[in-house]
Design a protein around this motif. Sequence first.
Motif, PDB file in Angstrom:
ATOM      1  N   ASP A  41     -15.871  -4.744  -4.559  1.00 31.42           N
ATOM      2  CA  ASP A  41     -14.814  -5.720  -4.845  1.00 31.42           C
ATOM      3  C   ASP A  41     -15.400  -6.804  -5.748  1.00 31.42           C
ATOM      4  O   ASP A  41     -15.836  -7.852  -5.271  1.00 31.42           O
ATOM      5  N   PRO A  42     -15.437  -6.565  -7.061  1.00 29.01           N
ATOM      6  CA  PRO A  42     -16.131  -7.475  -7.969  1.00 29.01           C
ATOM      7  C   PRO A  42     -15.549  -8.889  -8.045  1.00 29.01           C
ATOM      8  O   PRO A  42     -16.201  -9.783  -8.553  1.00 29.01           O
ATOM      9  N   GLU A  43     -14.342  -9.105  -7.498  1.00 22.62           N
ATOM     10  CA  GLU A  43     -13.751 -10.442  -7.510  1.00 22.62           C
ATOM     11  C   GLU A  43     -14.027 -11.218  -6.232  1.00 22.62           C
ATOM     12  O   GLU A  43     -13.691 -12.395  -6.127  1.00 22.62           O
ATOM     13  N   LEU A  44     -14.662 -10.588  -5.253  1.00 19.69           N
ATOM     14  CA  LEU A  44     -14.967 -11.232  -3.980  1.00 19.69           C
ATOM     15  C   LEU A  44     -15.984 -12.351  -4.196  1.00 19.69           C
ATOM     16  O   LEU A  44     -17.001 -12.157  -4.863  1.00 19.69           O
ATOM     17  N   LEU A  45     -15.697 -13.535  -3.643  1.00 15.89           N
ATOM     18  CA  LEU A  45     -16.564 -14.690  -3.849  1.00 15.89           C
ATOM     19  C   LEU A  45     -17.720 -14.737  -2.866  1.00 15.89           C
ATOM     20  O   LEU A  45     -18.808 -15.210  -3.194  1.00 15.89           O
ATOM     21  N   GLY A  46     -17.482 -14.266  -1.650  1.00 22.82           N
ATOM     22  CA  GLY A  46     -18.510 -14.271  -0.629  1.00 22.82           C
ATOM     23  C   GLY A  46     -18.099 -13.375   0.517  1.00 22.82           C
ATOM     24  O   GLY A  46     -16.931 -13.008   0.648  1.00 22.82           O
ATOM     25  N   VAL A  47     -19.070 -13.028   1.355  1.00 22.99           N
ATOM     26  CA  VAL A  47     -18.776 -12.152   2.487  1.00 22.99           C
ATOM     27  C   VAL A  47     -19.747 -12.467   3.626  1.00 22.99           C
ATOM     28  O   VAL A  47     -20.907 -12.818   3.390  1.00 22.99           O
ATOM     29  N   TYR A  48     -19.217 -12.354   4.850  1.00 18.09           N
ATOM     30  CA  TYR A  48     -20.039 -12.467   6.054  1.00 18.09           C
ATOM     31  C   TYR A  48     -20.109 -11.088   6.678  1.00 18.09           C
ATOM     32  O   TYR A  48     -19.091 -10.438   6.873  1.00 18.09           O
ATOM     33  N   GLU A  49     -21.316 -10.646   6.993  1.00 13.67           N
ATOM     34  CA  GLU A  49     -21.508  -9.352   7.653  1.00 13.67           C
ATOM     35  C   GLU A  49     -22.401  -9.583   8.865  1.00 13.67           C
ATOM     36  O   GLU A  49     -23.516 -10.085   8.726  1.00 13.67           O
ATOM     37  N   GLY A  50     -21.892  -9.232  10.026  1.00 17.79           N
ATOM     38  CA  GLY A  50     -22.695  -9.392  11.221  1.00 17.79           C
ATOM     39  C   GLY A  50     -21.851  -9.474  12.473  1.00 17.79           C
ATOM     40  O   GLY A  50     -20.683  -9.095  12.477  1.00 17.79           O
ATOM     41  N   VAL A  51     -22.458  -9.990  13.503  1.00 19.64           N
ATOM     42  CA  VAL A  51     -21.802 -10.156  14.795  1.00 19.64           C
ATOM     43  C   VAL A  51     -21.599 -11.654  15.006  1.00 19.64           C
ATOM     44  O   VAL A  51     -22.574 -12.402  15.181  1.00 19.64           O
ATOM     45  N   ALA A  52     -20.347 -12.085  14.959  1.00 18.92           N
ATOM     46  CA  ALA A  52     -20.043 -13.509  15.113  1.00 18.92           C
ATOM     47  C   ALA A  52     -20.582 -14.024  16.445  1.00 18.92           C
ATOM     48  O   ALA A  52     -20.665 -13.284  17.432  1.00 18.92           O
ATOM     49  N   LEU A  53     -20.938 -15.286  16.473  1.00 16.19           N
ATOM     50  CA  LEU A  53     -21.485 -15.883  17.694  1.00 16.19           C
ATOM     51  C   LEU A  53     -20.536 -15.722  18.875  1.00 16.19           C
ATOM     52  O   LEU A  53     -20.983 -15.554  20.011  1.00 16.19           O
ATOM     53  N   THR A  54     -19.241 -15.745  18.619  1.00 17.47           N
ATOM     54  CA  THR A  54     -18.256 -15.611  19.696  1.00 17.47           C
ATOM     55  C   THR A  54     -18.184 -14.195  20.252  1.00 17.47           C
ATOM     56  O   THR A  54     -17.558 -13.977  21.288  1.00 17.47           O
ATOM     57  N   GLU A  55     -18.809 -13.251  19.576  1.00 17.89           N
ATOM     58  CA  GLU A  55     -18.788 -11.856  20.022  1.00 17.89           C
ATOM     59  C   GLU A  55     -20.144 -11.389  20.552  1.00 17.89           C
ATOM     60  O   GLU A  55     -20.323 -10.208  20.845  1.00 17.89           O
ATOM     61  N   ARG A  56     -21.074 -12.298  20.668  1.00 21.25           N
ATOM     62  CA  ARG A  56     -22.404 -11.955  21.179  1.00 21.25           C
ATOM     63  C   ARG A  56     -22.432 -12.170  22.688  1.00 21.25           C
ATOM     64  O   ARG A  56     -22.048 -13.221  23.183  1.00 21.25           O
ATOM     65  N   TYR A  57     -22.906 -11.164  23.368  1.00 21.01           N
ATOM     66  CA  TYR A  57     -22.962 -11.230  24.819  1.00 21.01           C
ATOM     67  C   TYR A  57     -24.409 -11.108  25.275  1.00 21.01           C
ATOM     68  O   TYR A  57     -25.333 -11.066  24.455  1.00 21.01           O
ATOM     69  N   SER A  58     -24.629 -11.034  26.534  1.00 26.97           N
ATOM     70  CA  SER A  58     -25.983 -11.023  27.080  1.00 26.97           C
ATOM     71  C   SER A  58     -26.818  -9.841  26.587  1.00 26.97           C
ATOM     72  O   SER A  58     -28.038  -9.902  26.582  1.00 26.97           O
ATOM     73  N   ASP A  59     -26.154  -8.773  26.139  1.00 29.52           N
ATOM     74  CA  ASP A  59     -26.892  -7.613  25.644  1.00 29.52           C
ATOM     75  C   ASP A  59     -27.200  -7.702  24.146  1.00 29.52           C
ATOM     76  O   ASP A  59     -27.752  -6.781  23.568  1.00 29.52           O
ATOM     77  N   TYR A  60     -26.839  -8.832  23.501  1.00 29.50           N
ATOM     78  CA  TYR A  60     -27.123  -9.002  22.082  1.00 29.50           C
ATOM     79  C   TYR A  60     -28.624  -9.178  21.899  1.00 29.50           C
ATOM     80  O   TYR A  60     -29.246 -10.053  22.491  1.00 29.50           O
ATOM     81  N   GLY A  61     -29.201  -8.358  21.097  1.00 30.03           N
ATOM     82  CA  GLY A  61     -30.627  -8.466  20.818  1.00 30.03           C
ATOM     83  C   GLY A  61     -31.074  -7.290  19.983  1.00 30.03           C
ATOM     84  O   GLY A  61     -30.463  -6.223  19.990  1.00 30.03           O
ATOM     85  N   GLY A  62     -32.111  -7.477  19.231  1.00 34.40           N
ATOM     86  CA  GLY A  62     -32.650  -6.410  18.407  1.00 34.40           C
ATOM     87  C   GLY A  62     -31.853  -6.129  17.152  1.00 34.40           C
ATOM     88  O   GLY A  62     -32.062  -5.115  16.496  1.00 34.40           O
ATOM     89  N   PHE A  63     -30.933  -7.025  16.803  1.00 34.39           N
ATOM     90  CA  PHE A  63     -30.119  -6.831  15.606  1.00 34.39           C
ATOM     91  C   PHE A  63     -30.810  -7.463  14.405  1.00 34.39           C
ATOM     92  O   PHE A  63     -31.492  -8.480  14.533  1.00 34.39           O
ATOM     93  N   LEU A  64     -30.595  -6.861  13.242  1.00 30.12           N
ATOM     94  CA  LEU A  64     -31.014  -7.510  12.010  1.00 30.12           C
ATOM     95  C   LEU A  64     -30.197  -8.778  11.842  1.00 30.12           C
ATOM     96  O   LEU A  64     -29.108  -8.891  12.410  1.00 30.12           O
ATOM     97  N   PRO A  65     -30.680  -9.738  11.070  1.00 31.84           N
ATOM     98  CA  PRO A  65     -29.898 -10.970  10.889  1.00 31.84           C
ATOM     99  C   PRO A  65     -28.529 -10.693  10.271  1.00 31.84           C
ATOM    100  O   PRO A  65     -28.363  -9.784   9.452  1.00 31.84           O
ATOM    101  N   ASP A  66     -27.547 -11.501  10.686  1.00 31.24           N
ATOM    102  CA  ASP A  66     -26.256 -11.499  10.003  1.00 31.24           C
ATOM    103  C   ASP A  66     -26.517 -11.919   8.561  1.00 31.24           C
ATOM    104  O   ASP A  66     -27.507 -12.594   8.272  1.00 31.24           O
ATOM    105  N   ARG A  67     -25.588 -11.519   7.676  1.00 29.87           N
ATOM    106  CA  ARG A  67     -25.766 -11.852   6.262  1.00 29.87           C
ATOM    107  C   ARG A  67     -24.537 -12.552   5.737  1.00 29.87           C
ATOM    108  O   ARG A  67     -23.410 -12.091   5.938  1.00 29.87           O
ATOM    109  N   ILE A  68     -24.775 -13.655   5.061  1.00 29.07           N
ATOM    110  CA  ILE A  68     -23.754 -14.312   4.259  1.00 29.07           C
ATOM    111  C   ILE A  68     -24.207 -14.128   2.822  1.00 29.07           C
ATOM    112  O   ILE A  68     -25.316 -14.538   2.465  1.00 29.07           O
ATOM    113  N   THR A  69     -23.365 -13.503   2.023  1.00 30.95           N
ATOM    114  CA  THR A  69     -23.714 -13.286   0.616  1.00 30.95           C
ATOM    115  C   THR A  69     -22.698 -13.999  -0.258  1.00 30.95           C
ATOM    116  O   THR A  69     -21.486 -13.862  -0.057  1.00 30.95           O
ATOM    117  N   LEU A  70     -23.185 -14.778  -1.212  1.00 31.48           N
ATOM    118  CA  LEU A  70     -22.344 -15.432  -2.200  1.00 31.48           C
ATOM    119  C   LEU A  70     -22.553 -14.733  -3.533  1.00 31.48           C
ATOM    120  O   LEU A  70     -23.690 -14.427  -3.898  1.00 31.48           O
TER     121      LEU A  70
END
Length: 114
Positions: A41-70
């Motif tokens: 999507d060449p017109e996209l200004l930015g994107v968030y990829e990952g697991v939002a803080l509101t969706e992280r539970y006690s089993d969250y761990g071992g994930f690569l960092p979330d990415r915000i790309t501009l």
Amino acid sequence: MDVGAARFEELVADALDELPEALTRAMDNVVVLVDDRHPDDPELLGVYEGVALTERYSDYGGFLPDRITLYREALADVCEDEDELREEVAVTVVHEVAHHFGIDEETLHRLGWG
């Protein structure tokens, strides 16, 4: 407008520095990146990829960092000068960071950060 990669990265860093300290302290396992354009999507200004803080539970761990790309070229395309680009980068940073905190598109648009 045309903006070099180094200058664009400075604008992104400035926008991140403007975020409230409490907000940046609450960010967890996230990295902010810069790229020229989104490949699908060449017109996209930015994107968030990952697991939002509101969706992280006690089993969250071992994930690569979330990415915000501009996307430098896409943001430059919608701006006429550096002042406008600075503002658009700041809005895009806030928008994508908000996704990290679990705020959806509809809410962001309603709040004026769409």
